[in-house]
Design a protein around this motif. Structure first.
Motif, PDB file in Angstrom:
ATOM      1  N   ASN A 123      37.260  33.588  50.341  1.00  0.00           N
ATOM      2  CA  ASN A 123      38.097  34.395  49.443  1.00  0.00           C
ATOM      3  C   ASN A 123      39.552  34.305  49.905  1.00  0.00           C
ATOM      4  N   THR A 124      40.415  33.916  48.979  1.00  0.00           N
ATOM      5  CA  THR A 124      41.850  33.797  49.275  1.00  0.00           C
ATOM      6  C   THR A 124      42.598  34.902  48.539  1.00  0.00           C
ATOM      7  N   ILE A 125      43.356  35.663  49.317  1.00  0.00           N
ATOM      8  CA  ILE A 125      44.075  36.784  48.725  1.00  0.00           C
ATOM      9  C   ILE A 125      45.129  36.283  47.746  1.00  0.00           C
ATOM     10  N   THR A 126      45.276  37.000  46.664  1.00  0.00           N
ATOM     11  CA  THR A 126      46.289  36.660  45.660  1.00  0.00           C
ATOM     12  C   THR A 126      47.185  37.872  45.466  1.00  0.00           C
ATOM     13  N   GLY A 127      48.134  37.776  44.560  1.00  0.00           N
ATOM     14  CA  GLY A 127      49.023  38.886  44.251  1.00  0.00           C
ATOM     15  C   GLY A 127      50.389  38.368  43.855  1.00  0.00           C
ATOM     16  N   LYS A 128      51.082  39.156  43.080  1.00  0.00           N
ATOM     17  CA  LYS A 128      52.419  38.795  42.617  1.00  0.00           C
ATOM     18  C   LYS A 128      53.419  39.852  43.069  1.00  0.00           C
TER      19      LYS A 128
END
Length: 282
Positions: free
Chosen positions: A32-37
């Protein structure tokens, strides 16, 4: 009787992407790779007059990612939006820089979380000329003081050796709050002289000192023969009538013209005083 194919999957985790690798035989790995803007605001502040525009560049981990031209039309503000917060799971470090602007120092404060402020401080320099003139005999020297917004900043001693002139150079044109500094000059009083200051910081100042020395001129009336009842005496300054007095026996036929300027206020020459008498009949 066929061999069963086993696989795995993961229920989506908010703000993460998933990657599944491996086999049933070797084992599965679910990454799982963290995402976000993120959004990063930037605001421009001027200390001194504003330039027409300023180009601000956004860097992601030191690499240019985006740029914007700020000006009065967009309120000297911009927000960089829809930016990735992470790169392969590592939070990206965002910074901003500004394209150099002539006659301004640039300082960046703030951070990506709270927004950046780019402050430009005007570094223009100016100079102020001062010239000393004399009406009458000059003194040996004078001390001139330069004031910045009313506060003494520098002093200089002027003499004939420097032709009674000086330039205060390399002066800040603008103060820390951005207003243009008002420069003025004054002179330490010179005994026996009145001063007059004219001009501006832009055109240069002239400080005129007028010699205030005064003289007294006595006049005595004598008679050959019977004395008249009175006589009118005229005092002339450079040939022009300045004062008159009527002499009689009551004042012993004498008078002193007093407190007369020794030097002409226009060109500084020493005034030539003479006397004449209104004709006495017989």
């Amino acid at each position: 009787g066929h061999e069963i194919v086993y696989t795995v999957d993961e229920v989506d985790v908010p703000n993460y992407t998933k990657g599944i690798s491996g086999t049933a035989a070797t084992g599965f790995t679910v990454t799982n790779t963290i995402t976000g803007k993120v959004s990063i605001p930037v605001t421009k502040v001027w200390v001194g007059p504003q330039a027409s525009s300023a180009k601000v560049t956004l860097l992601a981990d030191g690499v240019e990612k985006d740029s914007v031209t700020l000006n009065a039309a967009n309120g000297w503000a911009h927000t960089f939006t829809n930016l990735d917060k992470y790169n392969n799971g590592t939070e990206i470090v965002y910074t901003v820089t500004e394209e150099p602007i002539a006659n301004y120092d640039s300082v960046v404060t703030g951070n990506a979380a709270n927004g950046f402020t780019v402050t430009n401080t005007n570094t223009e320099k100016t100079s102020v000329d001062v010239t000393k003139t004399w009406v009458g005999t000059p003194a040996a020297s004078v001390t001139i003081k330069l004031f910045a917004d009313g506060t003494e900043k520098e002093t200089v001693t002027l003499t004939a050796a420097d032709n009674w002139t000086h330039t205060f150079a390399n002066l800040d044109k603008y103060a820390a709050d951005g207003h243009e500094i008002v420069y003025t000059v004054d002179e330490t009083p010179v005994a026996g002289y009145a001063k007059d200051i004219s001009g501006t910081a832009a055109t240069g100042f002239t400080i005129k000192n007028t010699n205030t020395a005064t003289i007294n001129i006595p006049v005595t009336k004598t008679w050959v023969g019977t004395a008249g009842t009175s006589a009118t005496i005229k005092l002339l300054a450079d040939g022009a009538e300045k004062e008159t007095v009527t002499l009689t026996a009551a004042d012993n036929w004498t008078h002193t013209f007093s407190n007369l300027p020794k030097f002409d206020t226009t060109d500084g020459h020493e005034i030539v005083y003479t006397v004449d008498e209104v004709d006495v009949p017989n």
